[in-house]
Scaffold this motif. Structure first.
Motif, PDB file in Angstrom:
ATOM      1  N   LEU A   1       0.833  -1.213   0.000  1.00 37.58           N
ATOM      2  CA  LEU A   1       0.000   0.000   0.000  1.00 37.58           C
ATOM      3  C   LEU A   1       0.863   1.257   0.000  1.00 37.58           C
ATOM      4  CD1 LEU A   1      -2.834  -0.980   2.512  1.00 37.58           C
ATOM      5  CD2 LEU A   1      -3.114  -0.534   0.064  1.00 37.58           C
ATOM      6  N   SER A   2       1.999   1.213   0.683  1.00 37.05           N
ATOM      7  CA  SER A   2       2.869   2.399   0.714  1.00 37.05           C
ATOM      8  C   SER A   2       3.433   2.705  -0.666  1.00 37.05           C
ATOM      9  CB  SER A   2       4.009   2.189   1.717  1.00 37.05           C
ATOM     10  OG  SER A   2       4.922   1.195   1.253  1.00 37.05           O
ATOM     11  N   ILE A   3       3.640   1.668  -1.480  1.00 37.88           N
ATOM     12  CA  ILE A   3       4.090   1.876  -2.860  1.00 37.88           C
ATOM     13  C   ILE A   3       2.934   2.409  -3.705  1.00 37.88           C
ATOM     14  CG2 ILE A   3       4.925   0.708  -4.937  1.00 37.88           C
ATOM     15  CD1 ILE A   3       6.443  -1.211  -3.053  1.00 37.88           C
ATOM     16  N   ALA A   4       1.751   1.811  -3.552  1.00 34.94           N
ATOM     17  CA  ALA A   4       0.578   2.263  -4.306  1.00 34.94           C
ATOM     18  C   ALA A   4       0.257   3.720  -4.005  1.00 34.94           C
ATOM     19  CB  ALA A   4      -0.626   1.378  -3.971  1.00 34.94           C
ATOM     20  N   ALA A   5       0.566   4.171  -2.795  1.00 36.87           N
ATOM     21  CA  ALA A   5       0.257   5.544  -2.382  1.00 36.87           C
ATOM     22  C   ALA A   5       1.075   6.585  -3.144  1.00 36.87           C
ATOM     23  CB  ALA A   5       0.500   5.701  -0.874  1.00 36.87           C
ATOM     24  N   GLN A   6       2.070   6.147  -3.912  1.00 34.08           N
ATOM     25  CA  GLN A   6       2.886   7.080  -4.690  1.00 34.08           C
ATOM     26  C   GLN A   6       2.221   7.495  -5.995  1.00 34.08           C
ATOM     27  OE1 GLN A   6       5.723   8.138  -3.138  1.00 34.08           O
ATOM     28  NE2 GLN A   6       4.928   6.798  -1.525  1.00 34.08           N
ATOM     29  N   ALA A   7       1.028   6.965  -6.274  1.00 29.83           N
ATOM     30  CA  ALA A   7       0.327   7.297  -7.523  1.00 29.83           C
ATOM     31  C   ALA A   7       0.014   8.781  -7.597  1.00 29.83           C
ATOM     32  CB  ALA A   7      -0.957   6.480  -7.630  1.00 29.83           C
ATOM     33  N   SER A   8      -0.030   9.307  -8.818  1.00 29.84           N
ATOM     34  CA  SER A   8      -0.368  10.712  -9.025  1.00 29.84           C
ATOM     35  C   SER A   8      -1.750  11.001  -8.472  1.00 29.84           C
ATOM     36  CB  SER A   8      -0.341  11.054 -10.520  1.00 29.84           C
ATOM     37  OG  SER A   8       0.952  10.864 -11.045  1.00 29.84           O
ATOM     38  N   PRO A   9      -1.961  12.185  -7.887  1.00 30.43           N
ATOM     39  CA  PRO A   9      -3.268  12.547  -7.339  1.00 30.43           C
ATOM     40  C   PRO A   9      -4.359  12.482  -8.407  1.00 30.43           C
ATOM     41  CG  PRO A   9      -1.589  14.108  -6.627  1.00 30.43           C
ATOM     42  CD  PRO A   9      -0.951  13.234  -7.659  1.00 30.43           C
ATOM     43  N   GLY A  10      -5.542  12.025  -7.991  1.00 33.10           N
ATOM     44  CA  GLY A  10      -6.688  11.993  -8.881  1.00 33.10           C
ATOM     45  C   GLY A  10      -6.814  10.732  -9.699  1.00 33.10           C
ATOM     46  N   GLN A  11      -5.810   9.854  -9.630  1.00 33.15           N
ATOM     47  CA  GLN A  11      -5.844   8.621 -10.413  1.00 33.15           C
ATOM     48  C   GLN A  11      -6.489   7.486  -9.614  1.00 33.15           C
ATOM     49  OE1 GLN A  11      -4.557   8.194 -13.827  1.00 33.15           O
ATOM     50  NE2 GLN A  11      -5.051  10.327 -13.457  1.00 33.15           N
ATOM     51  N   PRO A  12      -7.233   6.590 -10.275  1.00 37.90           N
ATOM     52  CA  PRO A  12      -7.753   5.397  -9.597  1.00 37.90           C
ATOM     53  C   PRO A  12      -6.602   4.451  -9.296  1.00 37.90           C
ATOM     54  CG  PRO A  12      -8.384   5.384 -11.920  1.00 37.90           C
ATOM     55  CD  PRO A  12      -7.702   6.690 -11.660  1.00 37.90           C
ATOM     56  N   VAL A  13      -6.192   4.398  -8.043  1.00 37.27           N
ATOM     57  CA  VAL A  13      -4.932   3.750  -7.670  1.00 37.27           C
ATOM     58  C   VAL A  13      -4.880   2.264  -8.026  1.00 37.27           C
ATOM     59  CG1 VAL A  13      -3.326   3.288  -5.778  1.00 37.27           C
ATOM     60  CG2 VAL A  13      -4.546   5.468  -5.874  1.00 37.27           C
ATOM     61  N   PRO A  14      -5.928   1.466  -7.741  1.00 34.91           N
ATOM     62  CA  PRO A  14      -5.811   0.043  -8.108  1.00 34.91           C
ATOM     63  C   PRO A  14      -5.564  -0.163  -9.595  1.00 34.91           C
ATOM     64  CG  PRO A  14      -7.615   0.357  -6.567  1.00 34.91           C
ATOM     65  CD  PRO A  14      -7.162   1.721  -6.985  1.00 34.91           C
ATOM     66  N   ASN A  15      -6.291   0.558 -10.443  1.00 35.59           N
ATOM     67  CA  ASN A  15      -6.088   0.436 -11.888  1.00 35.59           C
ATOM     68  C   ASN A  15      -4.649   0.777 -12.270  1.00 35.59           C
ATOM     69  OD1 ASN A  15      -8.904   1.333 -11.184  1.00 35.59           O
ATOM     70  ND2 ASN A  15      -9.278   0.730 -13.280  1.00 35.59           N
ATOM     71  N   LEU A  16      -4.134   1.841 -11.658  1.00 31.81           N
ATOM     72  CA  LEU A  16      -2.794   2.297 -12.010  1.00 31.81           C
ATOM     73  C   LEU A  16      -1.734   1.313 -11.522  1.00 31.81           C
ATOM     74  CD1 LEU A  16      -1.415   4.611 -13.459  1.00 31.81           C
ATOM     75  CD2 LEU A  16      -1.297   5.859 -11.300  1.00 31.81           C
ATOM     76  N   LEU A  17      -1.874   0.814 -10.292  1.00 33.30           N
ATOM     77  CA  LEU A  17      -0.899  -0.145  -9.774  1.00 33.30           C
ATOM     78  C   LEU A  17      -0.908  -1.424 -10.600  1.00 33.30           C
ATOM     79  CD1 LEU A  17       1.154  -1.095  -7.645  1.00 33.30           C
ATOM     80  CD2 LEU A  17      -0.789  -1.944  -6.305  1.00 33.30           C
TER      81      LEU A  17
ATOM     82  N   ASN B   1     -14.384  11.727 -13.421  1.00 33.36           N
ATOM     83  CA  ASN B   1     -13.966  11.445 -12.052  1.00 33.36           C
ATOM     84  C   ASN B   1     -12.520  11.883 -11.806  1.00 33.36           C
ATOM     85  OD1 ASN B   1     -13.530   9.158 -13.910  1.00 33.36           O
ATOM     86  ND2 ASN B   1     -12.491   8.206 -12.187  1.00 33.36           N
ATOM     87  N   GLN B   2     -11.766  12.135 -12.882  1.00 36.16           N
ATOM     88  CA  GLN B   2     -10.395  12.620 -12.748  1.00 36.16           C
ATOM     89  C   GLN B   2     -10.292  14.130 -12.986  1.00 36.16           C
ATOM     90  OE1 GLN B   2      -7.427  10.171 -14.797  1.00 36.16           O
ATOM     91  NE2 GLN B   2      -8.889   8.489 -14.947  1.00 36.16           N
ATOM     92  N   ILE B   3     -11.427  14.792 -13.252  1.00 33.72           N
ATOM     93  CA  ILE B   3     -11.423  16.237 -13.513  1.00 33.72           C
ATOM     94  C   ILE B   3     -11.693  16.987 -12.207  1.00 33.72           C
ATOM     95  CG2 ILE B   3     -12.551  18.121 -14.758  1.00 33.72           C
ATOM     96  CD1 ILE B   3     -13.303  16.188 -16.946  1.00 33.72           C
ATOM     97  N   PRO B   4     -10.842  17.934 -11.810  1.00 32.35           N
ATOM     98  CA  PRO B   4     -11.098  18.720 -10.596  1.00 32.35           C
ATOM     99  C   PRO B   4     -12.439  19.445 -10.672  1.00 32.35           C
ATOM    100  CG  PRO B   4      -8.848  19.050 -11.378  1.00 32.35           C
ATOM    101  CD  PRO B   4      -9.560  18.278 -12.448  1.00 32.35           C
TER     102      PRO B   4
END
Length: 341
Positions: free
Chosen positions: A39-55, A277-280
């Motif tokens: 999870l600590s590695i997954a937390a490095q994802a860019s803000p606003g991204q769906p983390v599971p998909n990205l990891l 969902n990724q648009i501010p």
């Protein structure tokens, strides 16, 4: 994203998103939710991204590059006879820890830009309905277009459970989807006329680039060979086209200037699926303001989901008169949709 929230995100994906689409990812996501180091590695994802998909995309991207044979053995589509997924997590965990730096670089540099071709199965009846209402050629402007595969929805063929085929019946890209519920969508036998195509994204994936195509392939969940084949077929078709204009930038900012080049006899169709969902929040309101301003000068339609809810909506400004419709709700990968209009 803090770790406590990440736990909930991975649990949600394990329980709600992956089942029925990728049993392997559902299993892995449940394990990740209880693994502080991953999870600590997954937390490095860019803000606003769906983390599971990205990891998961980052890991599969490296597997597709030939790394991690021990882990690849559990992936449908990478192994001819995948091993039992129940034994996969120790290999997944070891791979993530071993390739920590490479995965973090991907998490920080790439975006989830799944160019899901099957979503065109519900875009087709939506744009048939738009054409029936406005009776003008369509000018397509896709926000968050990724590679632009959805900009060719009129060039694909469609079947909805019966014998009849809709759209471009000679297309090499054949899309099947199920219509649920009691209402039938409006379907033209042949595609409505499209006279202009523009795709806008912060980063446009170029189908002529092996690197970009590899990333799009990496974002497809294991166990979905039909999704892979549709991606490959649609990308091959897009390579043969020269009539699509691609712009890199923020569409919510650039839209007013870009639509000035669109032929006056066409209705402007701004659309986006699974992007908002990724648009501010401020950018969403800026987009709506631009659409309203453009609508004072010409006919415009906004087709979208994930702005405020998961349903697909169509907002019209035709002849200066505004109207709004909730059109449908759909599976995220276009396997089924329910017509609501």
């Amino acid at each position: 994203m803090d770790q406590e929230r990440l736990v909930r995100v991975f649990q949600h994906f394990a329980d709600k998103e992956f089942p029925g689409s990728s049993d392997l990812y559902a299993h892995l996501a449940r394990q990740i939710a209880g693994d502080a180091e991953v999870l600590s590695i997954a937390a490095q994802a860019s803000p606003g991204q769906p983390v599971p998909n990205l990891l998961f995309g980052a890991v599969q991207y490296l597997l597709l590059k030939g790394k991690g044979a021990a882990l690849s053995a559990y992936y449908p589509g990478l192994a001819e006879q995948p091993k039992e997924m129940e034994a996969s997590y120790p290999h997944f965990r070891s791979f993530v820890l071993e390739h920590r730096e490479g995965i973090i670089e991907i998490l920080r540099s790439k975006r989830v830009q799944t160019n899901e071709v099957r979503r065109c199965a519900y875009l087709y009846p939506v744009f048939c309905s738009v054409y029936a209402k406005v009776r003008k050629p369509l000018a397509l402007v896709e926000l968050g277009c990724s590679a632009g595969l959805q900009l060719l929805w009129d060039q694909y063929s469609y079947a909805y459970g019966g014998q009849e085929v809709y759209g471009n019946k000679d297309s090499v890209v054949r899309i099947d989807s199920e219509i649920k519920g009691g209402k039938s969508p409006f379907l033209l036998s042949s595609s409505p006329p499209v006279v202009y195509r523009m795709g806008i994204d912060l980063h446009v994936n170029d189908v002529h680039s092996a690197e970009d195509l590899l990333w799009l392939r990496a974002l497809i969940w294991p166990g979905n060979p039909r999704r892979v084949s549709m991606l490959e077929q649609a990308a091959a078709l897009l390579k043969s086209r020269s009539d699509i204009r691609f712009i890199e930038g923020d569409g919510t900012e650039l839209l007013p200037d870009l639509v000035r080049d669109i032929p006056g006899e066409a209705v402007v169709c701004v659309f986006h699926t699974h992007v908002a969902n990724q648009i501010p929040e401020d950018n969403k309101h800026r987009l709506l303001h631009h659409l309203s301003t453009i609508g004072k000068q010409r006919d415009i339609v906004h087709v979208y989901n994930n702005m405020w809810d998961g349903d697909l909506h169509a907002d019209f400004i035709v002849g200066g008169i505004s109207s709004e419709q909730t059109i449908l709700r759909a599976d995220g990968h276009g396997r089924w949709f329910e017509w609501l209009a």
